[in-house]
Write a protein that holds these residues in place. Structure first.
Motif, short mmCIF file in Angstrom:
data_model
loop_
_atom_site.label_atom_id
_atom_site.label_comp_id
_atom_site.label_asym_id
_atom_site.label_seq_id
_atom_site.Cartn_x
_atom_site.Cartn_y
_atom_site.Cartn_z
N ALA A 106 0.84 -1.20 0.00
CA ALA A 106 0.00 0.00 0.00
C ALA A 106 0.88 1.25 0.00
O ALA A 106 0.56 2.24 -0.66
CB ALA A 106 -0.94 0.00 1.20
N GLY A 107 2.01 1.19 0.72
CA GLY A 107 2.96 2.29 0.73
C GLY A 107 3.56 2.53 -0.65
O GLY A 107 4.02 3.63 -0.96
N ARG A 108 3.55 1.50 -1.47
CA ARG A 108 4.05 1.61 -2.85
C ARG A 108 2.91 1.93 -3.83
O ARG A 108 3.10 1.91 -5.03
CB ARG A 108 4.71 0.30 -3.27
CG ARG A 108 5.95 -0.04 -2.47
CD ARG A 108 6.47 -1.45 -2.76
NE ARG A 108 6.83 -1.67 -4.14
CZ ARG A 108 8.04 -1.46 -4.67
NH1 ARG A 108 9.00 -1.00 -3.90
NH2 ARG A 108 8.28 -1.72 -5.93
N GLY A 109 1.70 2.17 -3.28
CA GLY A 109 0.56 2.54 -4.12
C GLY A 109 -0.23 1.36 -4.66
O GLY A 109 -1.05 1.53 -5.56
N VAL A 110 0.00 0.15 -4.11
CA VAL A 110 -0.70 -1.04 -4.58
C VAL A 110 -1.63 -1.52 -3.47
O VAL A 110 -1.18 -2.01 -2.44
CB VAL A 110 0.29 -2.17 -4.95
CG1 VAL A 110 -0.46 -3.40 -5.43
CG2 VAL A 110 1.28 -1.70 -5.99
N ILE A 111 -2.93 -1.38 -3.69
CA ILE A 111 -3.91 -1.84 -2.72
C ILE A 111 -4.37 -3.22 -3.17
O ILE A 111 -4.91 -3.38 -4.28
CB ILE A 111 -5.13 -0.88 -2.65
CG1 ILE A 111 -4.66 0.56 -2.39
CG2 ILE A 111 -6.12 -1.36 -1.60
CD1 ILE A 111 -3.85 0.76 -1.13
N VAL A 112 -4.13 -4.21 -2.32
CA VAL A 112 -4.43 -5.58 -2.69
C VAL A 112 -4.81 -6.36 -1.44
O VAL A 112 -4.35 -6.05 -0.34
CB VAL A 112 -3.21 -6.21 -3.43
CG1 VAL A 112 -2.03 -6.34 -2.51
CG2 VAL A 112 -3.55 -7.54 -4.05
N HIS A 113 -5.68 -7.35 -1.60
CA HIS A 113 -6.10 -8.17 -0.47
C HIS A 113 -5.03 -9.19 -0.13
O HIS A 113 -4.30 -9.67 -1.00
CB HIS A 113 -7.42 -8.89 -0.82
CG HIS A 113 -8.06 -9.54 0.36
ND1 HIS A 113 -7.76 -10.82 0.75
CD2 HIS A 113 -8.96 -9.07 1.25
CE1 HIS A 113 -8.46 -11.12 1.83
NE2 HIS A 113 -9.20 -10.08 2.15
N ARG A 114 -4.94 -9.54 1.15
CA ARG A 114 -3.91 -10.47 1.61
C ARG A 114 -3.99 -11.82 0.90
O ARG A 114 -2.97 -12.46 0.66
CB ARG A 114 -3.97 -10.64 3.12
CG ARG A 114 -5.26 -11.28 3.61
CD ARG A 114 -5.44 -11.24 5.12
NE ARG A 114 -4.29 -11.68 5.87
CZ ARG A 114 -4.06 -12.95 6.21
NH1 ARG A 114 -4.92 -13.87 5.87
NH2 ARG A 114 -2.99 -13.28 6.90
N SER A 115 -5.19 -12.27 0.53
CA SER A 115 -5.31 -13.56 -0.15
C SER A 115 -4.64 -13.51 -1.52
O SER A 115 -4.04 -14.49 -1.97
CB SER A 115 -6.77 -13.99 -0.28
OG SER A 115 -7.49 -13.08 -1.08
N ASN A 116 -4.72 -12.36 -2.18
CA ASN A 116 -4.04 -12.22 -3.49
C ASN A 116 -2.53 -12.25 -3.32
O ASN A 116 -1.83 -12.82 -4.16
CB ASN A 116 -4.47 -10.93 -4.18
CG ASN A 116 -5.92 -10.96 -4.59
OD1 ASN A 116 -6.46 -12.02 -4.84
ND2 ASN A 116 -6.54 -9.80 -4.62
N VAL A 117 -2.04 -11.65 -2.25
CA VAL A 117 -0.60 -11.68 -1.99
C VAL A 117 -0.16 -13.12 -1.72
O VAL A 117 0.85 -13.58 -2.25
CB VAL A 117 -0.23 -10.76 -0.80
CG1 VAL A 117 1.24 -10.91 -0.42
CG2 VAL A 117 -0.54 -9.31 -1.14
#
Length: 130
Positions: free
Chosen positions: A90-101
């Motif tokens: 998120a600090g790098r501008g990428v909002i993603v759900h933990r399951s996707n990570v």
């Protein structure tokens, strides 16, 4: 449109609707779900085709560009949790759900710690009481 339907069926359903029949009537007539008919009409209107849309992400998703960075972060600190990686992303501008990570790390062949320290389950030998 979960299941694959032959193009011939798709053509007959669209022709039936274009003749003035309702979507629910078409669904009953062809023994398909009303949702299938609705999605088919939308597909025809948006693309002009009855070919199924391509499934999945084109280009593999927004995490692909960050694979090397994630490898590096886990090499530096293999103790990062999925939630911590999400915060850093998120600090790098990428909002993603933990399951996707988690799925992305799995595809990269990387593992991760599931829970932060102090929240881990105890091992069977260190339980107290009955």
């Amino acid at each position: 449109m979960g299941k694959s339907h032959p193009i011939a069926l798709r053509s007959r359903v669209i022709a039936f609707v274009e003749e003035g029949h309702g979507h629910r009537e078409a669904a009953r007539h062809f023994r398909v779900s009303p949702r299938f008919v609705n999605n088919l009409v939308i597909l025809k209107r948006e693309t002009g085709s009855l070919e199924p849309r391509r499934q999945g992400h084109v280009g593999g998703g927004k995490l692909n560009a960050h694979g090397d960075w994630m490898r590096g972060r886990l090499a530096e600190n293999g103790e990062l949790t999925l939630d911590e990686l999400c915060v850093e992303l998120a600090g790098r501008g990428v909002i993603v759900h933990r399951s996707n990570v988690g799925r992305f790390l799995h595809r990269l062949g990387l593992s991760h710690k599931k829970k932060p320290a102090g929240k881990r389950t105890s091992t069977p030998g260190d339980r107290t009481g009955a």
